[in-house]
Design a protein around this motif. Structure first.
Motif, PDB file in Angstrom:
ATOM      1  N   SER A  32      18.960  54.094  30.947  1.00 41.73           N
ATOM      2  CA  SER A  32      17.883  55.344  30.021  1.00 41.73           C
ATOM      3  C   SER A  32      19.190  55.399  28.358  1.00 41.73           C
ATOM      4  O   SER A  32      20.142  55.758  28.060  1.00 41.73           O
ATOM      5  CB  SER A  32      17.958  57.068  30.408  1.00 41.73           C
ATOM      6  N   PRO A  33      17.999  55.642  27.205  1.00 43.86           N
ATOM      7  CA  PRO A  33      18.224  56.012  26.128  1.00 43.86           C
ATOM      8  C   PRO A  33      19.183  57.347  26.036  1.00 43.86           C
ATOM      9  O   PRO A  33      19.071  58.446  26.872  1.00 43.86           O
ATOM     10  CB  PRO A  33      17.873  55.754  24.655  1.00 43.86           C
ATOM     11  N   PHE A  34      19.077  57.942  24.520  1.00 39.94           N
ATOM     12  CA  PHE A  34      20.108  59.118  24.295  1.00 39.94           C
ATOM     13  C   PHE A  34      18.488  59.784  24.557  1.00 39.94           C
ATOM     14  O   PHE A  34      17.450  59.529  23.905  1.00 39.94           O
ATOM     15  CB  PHE A  34      20.272  59.128  23.225  1.00 39.94           C
ATOM     16  N   PRO A  35      18.395  61.106  25.036  1.00 35.16           N
ATOM     17  CA  PRO A  35      19.756  61.900  25.525  1.00 35.16           C
ATOM     18  C   PRO A  35      19.991  61.989  27.067  1.00 35.16           C
ATOM     19  O   PRO A  35      20.342  62.249  27.510  1.00 35.16           O
ATOM     20  CB  PRO A  35      19.600  63.269  25.855  1.00 35.16           C
ATOM     21  N   PHE A  36      19.306  61.232  27.429  1.00 38.83           N
ATOM     22  CA  PHE A  36      19.216  60.485  28.675  1.00 38.83           C
ATOM     23  C   PHE A  36      20.259  59.448  29.259  1.00 38.83           C
ATOM     24  O   PHE A  36      20.820  58.999  30.206  1.00 38.83           O
ATOM     25  CB  PHE A  36      17.943  60.051  29.695  1.00 38.83           C
ATOM     26  N   SER A  37      21.253  59.075  28.194  1.00 36.71           N
ATOM     27  CA  SER A  37      21.980  58.026  28.746  1.00 36.71           C
ATOM     28  C   SER A  37      23.524  58.753  29.827  1.00 36.71           C
ATOM     29  O   SER A  37      23.195  59.828  29.793  1.00 36.71           O
ATOM     30  CB  SER A  37      22.999  57.760  27.075  1.00 36.71           C
ATOM     31  N   SER A  38      23.679  57.575  30.466  1.00 36.02           N
ATOM     32  CA  SER A  38      22.502  56.169  30.959  1.00 36.02           C
ATOM     33  C   SER A  38      21.855  56.543  32.005  1.00 36.02           C
ATOM     34  O   SER A  38      20.765  55.957  31.873  1.00 36.02           O
ATOM     35  CB  SER A  38      23.162  55.354  30.118  1.00 36.02           C
ATOM     36  N   LEU A  39      22.574  57.100  33.059  1.00 33.93           N
ATOM     37  CA  LEU A  39      22.013  56.449  34.504  1.00 33.93           C
ATOM     38  C   LEU A  39      21.409  57.900  35.234  1.00 33.93           C
ATOM     39  O   LEU A  39      21.848  58.553  35.784  1.00 33.93           O
ATOM     40  CB  LEU A  39      22.978  56.369  35.136  1.00 33.93           C
ATOM     41  N   ASN A  40      20.128  58.377  33.634  1.00 30.51           N
ATOM     42  CA  ASN A  40      19.287  58.857  34.927  1.00 30.51           C
ATOM     43  C   ASN A  40      19.109  59.470  35.529  1.00 30.51           C
ATOM     44  O   ASN A  40      17.665  57.912  36.104  1.00 30.51           O
ATOM     45  CB  ASN A  40      18.269  59.598  33.246  1.00 30.51           C
ATOM     46  N   VAL A  41      18.715  59.492  36.716  1.00 29.09           N
ATOM     47  CA  VAL A  41      17.836  59.084  38.307  1.00 29.09           C
ATOM     48  C   VAL A  41      16.704  60.340  38.658  1.00 29.09           C
ATOM     49  O   VAL A  41      16.065  60.600  39.966  1.00 29.09           O
ATOM     50  CB  VAL A  41      18.901  58.776  39.471  1.00 29.09           C
ATOM     51  N   GLY A  42      16.977  61.121  37.613  1.00 28.69           N
ATOM     52  CA  GLY A  42      15.802  62.420  38.035  1.00 28.69           C
ATOM     53  C   GLY A  42      14.628  61.796  37.945  1.00 28.69           C
ATOM     54  O   GLY A  42      14.036  61.801  37.075  1.00 28.69           O
ATOM     55  N   LEU A  43      13.807  62.703  38.688  1.00 26.81           N
ATOM     56  CA  LEU A  43      12.663  62.355  39.009  1.00 26.81           C
ATOM     57  C   LEU A  43      11.711  62.711  37.887  1.00 26.81           C
ATOM     58  O   LEU A  43      10.591  62.139  37.976  1.00 26.81           O
ATOM     59  CB  LEU A  43      11.560  61.999  40.181  1.00 26.81           C
ATOM     60  N   ASN A  44      12.195  64.427  37.886  1.00 25.73           N
ATOM     61  CA  ASN A  44      11.609  65.448  36.909  1.00 25.73           C
ATOM     62  C   ASN A  44      11.953  65.588  35.635  1.00 25.73           C
ATOM     63  O   ASN A  44      11.687  66.364  35.508  1.00 25.73           O
ATOM     64  CB  ASN A  44      11.388  66.413  38.029  1.00 25.73           C
ATOM     65  N   THR A  45      12.688  64.408  35.404  1.00 26.98           N
ATOM     66  CA  THR A  45      13.117  64.582  33.571  1.00 26.98           C
ATOM     67  C   THR A  45      11.920  63.818  33.341  1.00 26.98           C
ATOM     68  O   THR A  45      10.715  63.635  33.516  1.00 26.98           O
ATOM     69  CB  THR A  45      14.176  64.286  33.799  1.00 26.98           C
ATOM     70  N   THR A  46      11.703  63.937  31.733  1.00 28.38           N
ATOM     71  CA  THR A  46      11.067  63.401  30.241  1.00 28.38           C
ATOM     72  C   THR A  46      11.166  62.197  30.339  1.00 28.38           C
ATOM     73  O   THR A  46      10.593  61.183  29.533  1.00 28.38           O
ATOM     74  CB  THR A  46      11.040  64.590  29.470  1.00 28.38           C
TER      75      THR A  46
END
Length: 254
Positions: A32-46
């Motif tokens: 995932s790129p910024f701002p989710f960098s990098s191991l975003n595992v959240g199902l309810n994010t954008t």
């Protein structure tokens, strides 16, 4: 500065049990790129769903878990507890328990406290999401009781981990929140004119009050805020960030 580079960290309290798989994700090793960098595992994010799916695949794969074995819930900061009989995505629960092998329970966090429990006697596990509301609702104590009711779990045979969350010095709250916590778990900062809440200590106390020996409770040394390079923090990143997961399950002893 504490620096982690792995996709996950393994709680030491569970390491003596070869059949147990338990871990917390970090923010490293994803796509995932910024701002989710990098191991975003959240199902309810954008974040893009395909990014999250690949990140989750990487995290679970690093532990030898198939995504089809994972149970999760859309958390609502409540105290409802689900007894998991099959993997899948559920709605409205902040704690999951099971005595089924090959079922891996998860909770999602980005400042709230994840708590993992393993019952070495009856072979059962729990994953708990405890923000301040869940902590005040005593969800940890209720989960230990639910494990006893459902599986015959005895607290003396349980081992627990209180995971990475916001640290006390970073968790400022007003009077209306602070008054709901025991004196031992809050401090008033005169300069900031705010109370500071220790979520880790409050949840450790619930585990011990429920009968789990203090010597069988591990606590993460990390903070989502002060170690923000390695973990996501909803508060410090003003909500525009990724999420971690904590997971626990077991395979039958060979």
């Amino acid at each position: 500065m504490i620096v982690l580079e792995s996709l996950h960290q393994i709680p030491a309290v569970f390491q003596p049990f070869q059949s147990v798989i338990a871990a917390e994700s970090t923010r490293h090793g994803g796509i995932s790129p910024f701002p989710f960098s990098s191991l975003n595992v959240g199902l309810n994010t954008t974040d893009l769903p395909e990014h999250v799916e690949e990140n989750r695949r990487r995290f679970f794969s690093s532990l030898g878990i198939s995504p089809e074995q994972v149970a999760s819930s859309h958390q609502v900061h409540g105290d409802r507890i689900l007894t998991v009989q099959q993997a899948g995505r559920f709605e409205g629960y902040d704690a999951l328990i099971t005595n089924q092998p090959h079922h891996f329970l998860t909770v999602t966090v980005a400042d709230c406290t994840p708590i993992l429990i393993y019952d070495a006697g009856q072979q059962a596990v729990a994953a708990i999401h405890a923000g301040w509301r869940g902590t005040v609702a005593r969800i940890v104590e209720k989960t230990v009781q639910a494990m006893n009711d459902q599986f015959g779990s005895q607290p003396a045979a349980c081992f627990a981990y209180v995971g990475t969350c916001i640290d006390q010095d970073s968790f400022e709250v007003g009077d209306e929140v602070a008054e709901q916590f025991d004196e031992a778990h809050k401090a008033f900062d005169v300069e900031r004119q705010k109370f500071l809440i220790d979520l880790k200590a409050a949840n450790v106390a619930q585990l011990v009050n429920a009968g789990i020996p203090a010597s069988q409770v591990g606590v993460s040394p990390y903070s989502t805020v002060t170690h923000n390079r390695d973990f996501f923090s909803y508060r410090i990143e003003k909500g525009n960030t990724g999420r971690m997961v904590a997971v626990i399950g077991f395979r039958p002893a060979e």
